[in-house]
Scaffold this active site. Structure first.
Site, mmCIF file in Angstrom:
data_model
loop_
_atom_site.group_PDB
_atom_site.id
_atom_site.type_symbol
_atom_site.label_atom_id
_atom_site.label_comp_id
_atom_site.label_asym_id
_atom_site.label_seq_id
_atom_site.Cartn_x
_atom_site.Cartn_y
_atom_site.Cartn_z
ATOM 1 N N GLU A 227 0.850 -1.171 0.000
ATOM 2 C CA GLU A 227 0.000 0.000 0.000
ATOM 3 C C GLU A 227 0.894 1.232 0.000
ATOM 4 O O GLU A 227 2.124 1.140 0.113
ATOM 5 C CB GLU A 227 -0.933 -0.009 1.222
ATOM 6 C CG GLU A 227 -0.221 -0.066 2.556
ATOM 7 C CD GLU A 227 -1.181 -0.358 3.716
ATOM 8 O OE1 GLU A 227 -2.206 -1.030 3.497
ATOM 9 O OE2 GLU A 227 -0.918 0.102 4.830
ATOM 10 N N HIS A 265 -4.244 3.074 8.058
ATOM 11 C CA HIS A 265 -2.997 2.587 8.649
ATOM 12 C C HIS A 265 -2.042 3.745 8.946
ATOM 13 O O HIS A 265 -1.899 4.669 8.137
ATOM 14 C CB HIS A 265 -2.288 1.635 7.685
ATOM 15 C CG HIS A 265 -2.876 0.255 7.684
ATOM 16 N ND1 HIS A 265 -2.667 -0.629 6.646
ATOM 17 C CD2 HIS A 265 -3.637 -0.403 8.578
ATOM 18 C CE1 HIS A 265 -3.282 -1.760 6.909
ATOM 19 N NE2 HIS A 265 -3.875 -1.649 8.081
#
Lengths: 309, 44
Positions: A227, A265
């Site tokens: 990511e 995150h």
């Protein structure tokens, strides 16, 4: 085979509150060898776990389980009594880095930290502490590690997995489950699935996992899920070009993420123009990784990568 | 407003039962691709 954990791995749990208890129960249901727990105020007592066996777990067991887990005040005491070599940490964020360091100090081979929200400064200290020790940390802020049919450590659902041939390594928990379910339905299954977690400072990298899978005789290919944020995927691309002998497929989350915004995150942020999904995709494709355009194509990308090998 | 739900995971049977018994008008999807297709067609 598998990497990191198997049917013989003896596991203790640090943090037996509501969350820790729930997932210890599902681990025991799966057939994981949970041998003890660590909780500062419940030392000397025990907790009973009973229920229906998870049929997707270790084969050949009774239909129900009934296990009494001893609780210790320290990791050292738990290890001395149980011979555990691995720990799973569900301790809350203010104390989790300490829990990791305590586990390393007690000489555990493997610590898997599920906890999300540990201050980065704490993790910097914990990581430095681990540098001088033999303990491997996976996570924090990760779903855990599973070798299907043998050992489940963490919060992942057992039934989506099947013992098989593909290593899975991911920063995202839920996307791991997507990839795993696709691989199961295609018939490839998994050797081991490793969640390395969504934090900026963590214990185990893509490169660490790729190296383990490269050496594992049972793993024939790897799916890696990255990511935005940081340089872990670019480092993986470099390592894959130089060392990897098995096909790799991947997915990178965050192609539409706005720069400068932390996307859930702690580690998922495009900062100063760096850490974009496009840059990571480009680096990995340059290394021969087959990149899935959407999360539903990860299984197909692995089939394609294996066909090209 | 249409709601498409694709549900898998721990305690999935219990989750599906809660949704079924909720009285909410929920369209279920089998995977992410199916879900994406359904919500697009329900809103265009």
């Amino acid at each position: 085979m598998s990497v990191l954990i198997d049917r013989d791995t003896r596991v203790i749990v640090q943090g037996l509150g509501k969350t820790g208890s729930f997932h210890t129960d599902t681990a025991i249901a799966y057939g994981t060898r949970m041998v003890g727990a660590v909780h500062p105020t419940k030392a000397g007592t025990s907790e009973v776990f009973r229920g229906d066996t998870d049929p997707s777990g270790v084969p050949g067991r009774d239909e129900t389980y009934d296990v009494e887990l001893p609780i210790f005040g320290t990791v050292a005491a738990a290890v001395a009594e149980t011979g555990a070599t691995a720990s799973v940490v569900y301790v809350p964020p203010p104390f989790a880095a300490d829990a990791i360091m305590e586990a390393a100090d007690a000489g555990l081979e493997l610590v898997i930290c599920i906890t999300e929200g540990i201050p980065v400064a704490d993790m910097v200290i914990a990581k430095r502490f681990l540098d001088d020790r033999a303990t491997r940390l996976v996570g924090p802020n990760c779903p855990g590690v599973i070798t299907p049919g043998q050992c489940k450590i963490g919060i992942m659902p057992g039934y989506i997995h099947a013992p098989g041939r593909i290593g899975v390594v991911s920063r995202s928990g839920t996307l791991t489950y997507e990839a795993v379910f696709q691989l199961t339905e295609i018939g490839l299954g998994q050797t081991t699935a490793i969640g390395i977690g969504g934090d900026p400072v963590n214990g185990t990298s893509f490169v660490d996992c790729l190296a383990l899978f490269n050496e594992d005789p049972q793993t024939d290919g790897v799916v890696m899920i990255g990511e935005i944020g940081g340089t872990a995927e670019e480092e993986a691309a470099e390592w894959i070009s130089a060392e990897m002998t098995k096909p790799v497929a991947g997915f990178i989350a965050g192609t539409t993420a706005p720069p400068g915004k932390r996307m859930g995150h702690a580690g998922a942020i495009i900062s100063g123009g760096l850490g974009t999904a496009d840059a990571k995709i480009s680096a990995l494709e340059g290394a021969g990784v087959v990149i899935a355009p959407t999360p539903t194509d990860m299984g197909n990308a692995m089939v394609e990568a294996m066909g090209r090998a | 407003m249409p709601l498409v739900v694709r549900l898998e995971g721990t305690n999935v049977e219990m989750g599906k039962q809660i949704i079924d018994e909720s009285g909410l008008n929920v369209v279920s999807a089998s995977d992410m691709k199916d879900g994406a297709g359904k919500i697009v067609s329900l809103t265009t």
